[in-house]
Design a protein around this motif. Structure first.
Motif, PDB file in Angstrom:
ATOM      1  N   ASP A 274       0.830  -1.203   0.000  1.00  0.00           N
ATOM      2  CA  ASP A 274       0.000   0.000   0.000  1.00  0.00           C
ATOM      3  C   ASP A 274       0.868   1.258   0.000  1.00  0.00           C
ATOM      4  O   ASP A 274       0.598   2.202  -0.745  1.00  0.00           O
ATOM      5  CB  ASP A 274      -0.935  -0.018   1.209  1.00  0.00           C
ATOM      6  CG  ASP A 274      -2.019   1.034   1.112  1.00  0.00           C
ATOM      7  OD1 ASP A 274      -2.579   1.210   0.013  1.00  0.00           O
ATOM      8  OD2 ASP A 274      -2.295   1.670   2.139  1.00  0.00           O
ATOM      9  N   ASP A 275       1.924   1.265   0.800  1.00  0.00           N
ATOM     10  CA  ASP A 275       2.837   2.417   0.832  1.00  0.00           C
ATOM     11  C   ASP A 275       3.506   2.625  -0.516  1.00  0.00           C
ATOM     12  O   ASP A 275       3.628   3.747  -0.996  1.00  0.00           O
ATOM     13  CB  ASP A 275       3.905   2.229   1.913  1.00  0.00           C
ATOM     14  CG  ASP A 275       3.344   2.267   3.315  1.00  0.00           C
ATOM     15  OD1 ASP A 275       2.184   2.701   3.486  1.00  0.00           O
ATOM     16  OD2 ASP A 275       4.053   1.840   4.247  1.00  0.00           O
ATOM     17  N   TRP A 276       3.954   1.536  -1.142  1.00  0.00           N
ATOM     18  CA  TRP A 276       4.617   1.633  -2.436  1.00  0.00           C
ATOM     19  C   TRP A 276       3.642   2.167  -3.490  1.00  0.00           C
ATOM     20  O   TRP A 276       3.995   3.028  -4.296  1.00  0.00           O
ATOM     21  CB  TRP A 276       5.170   0.276  -2.853  1.00  0.00           C
ATOM     22  CG  TRP A 276       5.911   0.338  -4.147  1.00  0.00           C
ATOM     23  CD1 TRP A 276       7.198   0.724  -4.339  1.00  0.00           C
ATOM     24  CD2 TRP A 276       5.398   0.019  -5.449  1.00  0.00           C
ATOM     25  NE1 TRP A 276       7.518   0.651  -5.673  1.00  0.00           N
ATOM     26  CE2 TRP A 276       6.433   0.216  -6.368  1.00  0.00           C
ATOM     27  CE3 TRP A 276       4.161  -0.438  -5.905  1.00  0.00           C
ATOM     28  CZ2 TRP A 276       6.269  -0.003  -7.732  1.00  0.00           C
ATOM     29  CZ3 TRP A 276       4.000  -0.649  -7.264  1.00  0.00           C
ATOM     30  CH2 TRP A 276       5.046  -0.438  -8.156  1.00  0.00           C
ATOM     31  N   LEU A 277       2.408   1.644  -3.480  1.00  0.00           N
ATOM     32  CA  LEU A 277       1.410   2.112  -4.445  1.00  0.00           C
ATOM     33  C   LEU A 277       1.074   3.584  -4.239  1.00  0.00           C
ATOM     34  O   LEU A 277       0.906   4.329  -5.209  1.00  0.00           O
ATOM     35  CB  LEU A 277       0.144   1.260  -4.349  1.00  0.00           C
ATOM     36  CG  LEU A 277       0.267  -0.155  -4.892  1.00  0.00           C
ATOM     37  CD1 LEU A 277      -0.981  -0.956  -4.557  1.00  0.00           C
ATOM     38  CD2 LEU A 277       0.525  -0.156  -6.381  1.00  0.00           C
ATOM     39  N   ALA A 278       1.000   4.026  -2.998  1.00  0.00           N
ATOM     40  CA  ALA A 278       0.730   5.439  -2.714  1.00  0.00           C
ATOM     41  C   ALA A 278       1.860   6.320  -3.250  1.00  0.00           C
ATOM     42  O   ALA A 278       1.611   7.390  -3.815  1.00  0.00           O
ATOM     43  CB  ALA A 278       0.545   5.652  -1.216  1.00  0.00           C
TER      44      ALA A 278
END
Length: 112
Positions: free
Chosen positions: A83-87
């Motif tokens: 999720d952090d990477w996608l954000a």
């Protein structure tokens, strides 16, 4: 940063397989035994255990053995890594598209 990348790579490798994604999806509804999970898939238990080991090795699930029953639990913190990477990717692309939109819609811009 290199450690973060290696962890993220492992998560994506684990999630690349549709069976493993289905296991993660199922464990999102709650913990369950390996036997219960395996019944949902058309494969032998040893084949299914390879998927479980891959998910566990990459930190997406953990298993706890109590007597003869091994229970799988989803590690939601590991999904936060994705999720952090996608954000981060989303922010980068939004900035790029914002600049493109400004370039296309600004008639006063001197384009030589």
């Amino acid at each position: 940063m290199a450690q973060y990348s290696a962890q993220l790579d492992g998560v994506f490798v684990a999630l690349a397989d549709p069976t493993r994604r289905a296991v993660v999806r199922r464990l999102g509804r709650g913990s369950t035994s390996v036997g219960e999970l395996a019944r949902e898939f058309p494969m032998t238990l040893p084949s299914f255990m390879k998927h479980v080991r891959t998910l566990e090795a990459n930190g997406l699930i953990r298993t706890v053995k109590s007597g003869r029953v091994r229970t799988c639990v989803l590690n939601r913190d590991r999904l936060a890594l994705v999720d952090d990477w996608l954000a981060e990717q989303r922010r980068a692309w939004e900035e790029r598209t914002d600049r493109l939109e400004q370039f296309v819609t600004d008639p006063e811009e001197d384009r030589q």
